[in-house]
Design a protein around this motif. Structure first.
Motif, PDB file in Angstrom:
ATOM      1  N   PHE A 250      35.474  75.505  19.479  1.00 10.28           N
ATOM      2  CA  PHE A 250      35.631  76.828  20.096  1.00 10.28           C
ATOM      3  C   PHE A 250      36.526  77.715  19.247  1.00 10.28           C
ATOM      4  CE2 PHE A 250      38.287  79.664  22.650  1.00 10.28           C
ATOM      5  CZ  PHE A 250      37.306  80.492  23.157  1.00 10.28           C
ATOM      6  N   ARG A 251      37.643  77.172  18.771  1.00 10.03           N
ATOM      7  CA  ARG A 251      38.596  77.945  17.971  1.00 10.03           C
ATOM      8  C   ARG A 251      37.913  78.555  16.740  1.00 10.03           C
ATOM      9  NH1 ARG A 251      42.151  74.251  17.887  1.00 10.03           N
ATOM     10  NH2 ARG A 251      41.866  73.348  15.807  1.00 10.03           N
ATOM     11  N   TRP A 252      37.174  77.709  16.020  1.00  9.23           N
ATOM     12  CA  TRP A 252      36.471  78.209  14.842  1.00  9.23           C
ATOM     13  C   TRP A 252      35.272  79.085  15.218  1.00  9.23           C
ATOM     14  CZ3 TRP A 252      37.516  78.629   9.845  1.00  9.23           C
ATOM     15  CH2 TRP A 252      38.631  77.926   9.359  1.00  9.23           C
ATOM     16  N   TRP A 418      29.092  74.591   8.670  1.00  9.87           N
ATOM     17  CA  TRP A 418      29.186  73.384   7.858  1.00  9.87           C
ATOM     18  C   TRP A 418      30.207  72.393   8.408  1.00  9.87           C
ATOM     19  CZ3 TRP A 418      32.709  72.871   3.120  1.00  9.87           C
ATOM     20  CH2 TRP A 418      32.507  71.640   2.488  1.00  9.87           C
ATOM     21  N   ARG A 419      31.370  72.897   8.859  1.00  6.36           N
ATOM     22  CA  ARG A 419      32.478  72.004   9.165  1.00  6.36           C
ATOM     23  C   ARG A 419      32.864  71.902  10.646  1.00  6.36           C
ATOM     24  NH1 ARG A 419      35.945  70.428   5.135  1.00  6.36           N
ATOM     25  NH2 ARG A 419      36.731  69.106   6.827  1.00  6.36           N
ATOM     26  N   HIS A 420      32.687  72.973  11.437  1.00  9.38           N
ATOM     27  CA  HIS A 420      33.337  73.003  12.745  1.00  9.38           C
ATOM     28  C   HIS A 420      32.435  73.378  13.918  1.00  9.38           C
ATOM     29  CE1 HIS A 420      37.214  72.377  10.891  1.00  9.38           C
ATOM     30  NE2 HIS A 420      37.031  73.407  10.096  1.00  9.38           N
ATOM     31  N   ALA A 421      31.122  73.369  13.756  1.00 10.46           N
ATOM     32  CA  ALA A 421      30.247  73.861  14.822  1.00 10.46           C
ATOM     33  C   ALA A 421      30.016  72.860  15.946  1.00 10.46           C
ATOM     34  CB  ALA A 421      28.898  74.288  14.233  1.00 10.46           C
ATOM     35  N   LEU A 422      30.255  71.571  15.690  1.00  8.72           N
ATOM     36  CA  LEU A 422      29.984  70.558  16.702  1.00  8.72           C
ATOM     37  C   LEU A 422      31.233  70.255  17.527  1.00  8.72           C
ATOM     38  CD1 LEU A 422      27.805  68.075  14.615  1.00  8.72           C
ATOM     39  CD2 LEU A 422      27.034  69.831  16.226  1.00  8.72           C
TER      40      LEU A 422
END
Length: 432
Positions: A250-252, A418-422
């Motif tokens: 959520f933050r990203w 790439w890094r933080h969507a999940l």
């Protein structure tokens, strides 16, 4: 009163309830069309008010700011209204506020007051903030959680339709096609110059009066229709709870949404200026290309909804954001007519980003969904701040080079995908 009505709808037979859900779904989808209609008139208002109010590139960027900064200030009040009463109350409130703002365009044009134009836009956007804060999460919880991203992308496709109507039809009413050089303007008599500027300003009156009328009619329809209660866990109160930011995805997501909206606003808002500077395109021809630009956005939404049935939304977001970075690199370094066409492709690829980021960011937030939704809508303030950076670069250098600003924003979106969507285990933040 709305909450009572919604509870009564829960006692309906399954067949009637399904019918009520379908009617409500159609009505909520109409909101996506309406806020696109108002938001996508900004690319027309920037060159138009630049003429009518005699502005430079940096000053005209405040047209974007006045509209999009409203999302920052009204997202939490909108969420509070919905939490205390209902989604329906929030939607009706937003429609009435937006209608009031649209009506203010009439006196703003008569006085040729740039400040009043900005305030009118601020009010219109305040109303749209209520609609977005209500409609986006409502769509996601109206059906199975597994298909929430696809459902929101389908609804957002009608956002593209509103953008297309604004660019292809309303823009032709507002823009006159009369373009005078500074030398020609200085050669006019004071009376002739004043009449020209006043006629330019007045061309916004009819479209915005029509928009105000539509908003009021839709508000009446929503008042008369009963909303079915959706299955959602939440408490009875609402507070500015920063603990929701302990969720990394959520933050990203908030950061990515800030960057994306900033890029989206930059691409369309300065498109007419870019086409004129980089490809030597006249204003009316550039307006036609603006319509094609937003048509690509609409087509991209439908195509994205189809592709998401066969591939991961995260991977599609990553591929599309990388494509936008590469296309914009050409637009900045080479430009010309090819750069204009490449911007059409950028609009196609960025079309899925807002609903995809939104849906992934609020996934698995549980009873924090409305709070998270409010913060995501607040991140739309990127549309107010990022264009100021583009406007400053355009003012001190040129508008072609200034498109490096949205390029950087799409790079941020690519990093998020790439890094933080999940969703991952939440990281605890200090209590506030």
């Amino acid at each position: 009163m709305d909450s009572t009505i919604e509870m009564k709808n829960d006692t309906l037979a399954p067949a009637k309830r399904n019918g009520a859900v379908k009617i409500t779904f159609v009505l909520v989808i109409s909101l996506f069309f309406l806020w696109a209609l108002t938001g996508n008139l900004i690319p027309v208002l920037i060159p138009h008010l630049r003429k009518a109010c005699q502005l430079n590139d940096f000053q005209s960027a405040f047209i974007d700011s006045a509209y999009w900064v409203s999302y920052f200030f009204f997202a939490l009040p909108a969420a509070w209204v919905m939490r205390k009463w209902s989604y329906k109350t929030g939607i009706i409130t937003g429609l009435l506020i937006a209608a009031a703002g649209a009506l203010l365009f009439f006196p703003a044009a008569e006085m040729r007051s740039f400040g009043l134009f900005l305030f009118a836009l601020f009010l219109v956007a305040a109303g749209m903030t209520f609609l977005e804060t209500a409609a986006n999460p409502y769509i996601t919880v109206m059906g199975p959680k597994e298909t929430s991203v696809q459902r929101l992308n389908f609804a957002q496709a009608f956002n593209g339709l509103g953008a297309f109507v604004a660019a292809f039809f309303l823009s032709k009413v507002i823009l006159s096609g009369k373009e005078y050089s500074p030398e020609q303007l200085s050669a006019m008599s004071p009376d002739a110059l004043n009449n020209y500027l006043l006629s330019e300003a007045r061309s916004v009156q009819a479209p915005y009066l029509a928009i105000a009328g539509v908003l009021l009619v839709v508000a009446l329809v929503f008042r008369l229709v009963h909303f079915p209660k959706v299955q959602e866990e939440h408490g009875s109160g609402f507070s500015l709870n920063l603990r929701v930011f302990r969720h990394t995805h959520f933050r990203w997501g908030v950061i990515a949404q800030f960057a994306y909206v900033g890029a989206q606003v930059c691409i369309s808002s300065f498109f007419i200026r870019y086409a004129g500077f980089s490809a030597g395109m006249p204003e009316m021809e550039a307006t036609t290309f603006l319509g094609m630009l937003l048509l690509c956005f609409m087509v991209g939404r439908y195509a994205g909804t189809f592709l998401m049935q066969r591939t991961s939304p995260r991977l599609l977001l990553l591929a599309y954001s990388v494509a936008c970075v590469l296309l914009l690199a050409y637009c900045v370094l080479q430009g010309g007519l090819a750069g204009v066409y490449f911007l059409l492709l950028v609009e196609f690829f960025m079309s899925i980003m807002f609903p995809t980021i939104f849906s992934m960011a609020i996934k698995d937030l549980g009873n924090e969904t409305k709070t998270g939704s409010a913060f995501l809508v607040m991140s739309i303030v990127g549309g107010a701040l990022v264009p100021l950076g583009l406007g400053a670069v355009a003012y001190y250098y040129n508008v072609q080079l200034a498109y490096a600003v949205p390029l950087v924003c799409f790079a941020v979106v690519a990093y998020y995908a790439w890094r933080h969507a999940l969703p991952a285990p939440a990281t605890e933040l200090p209590s506030s």
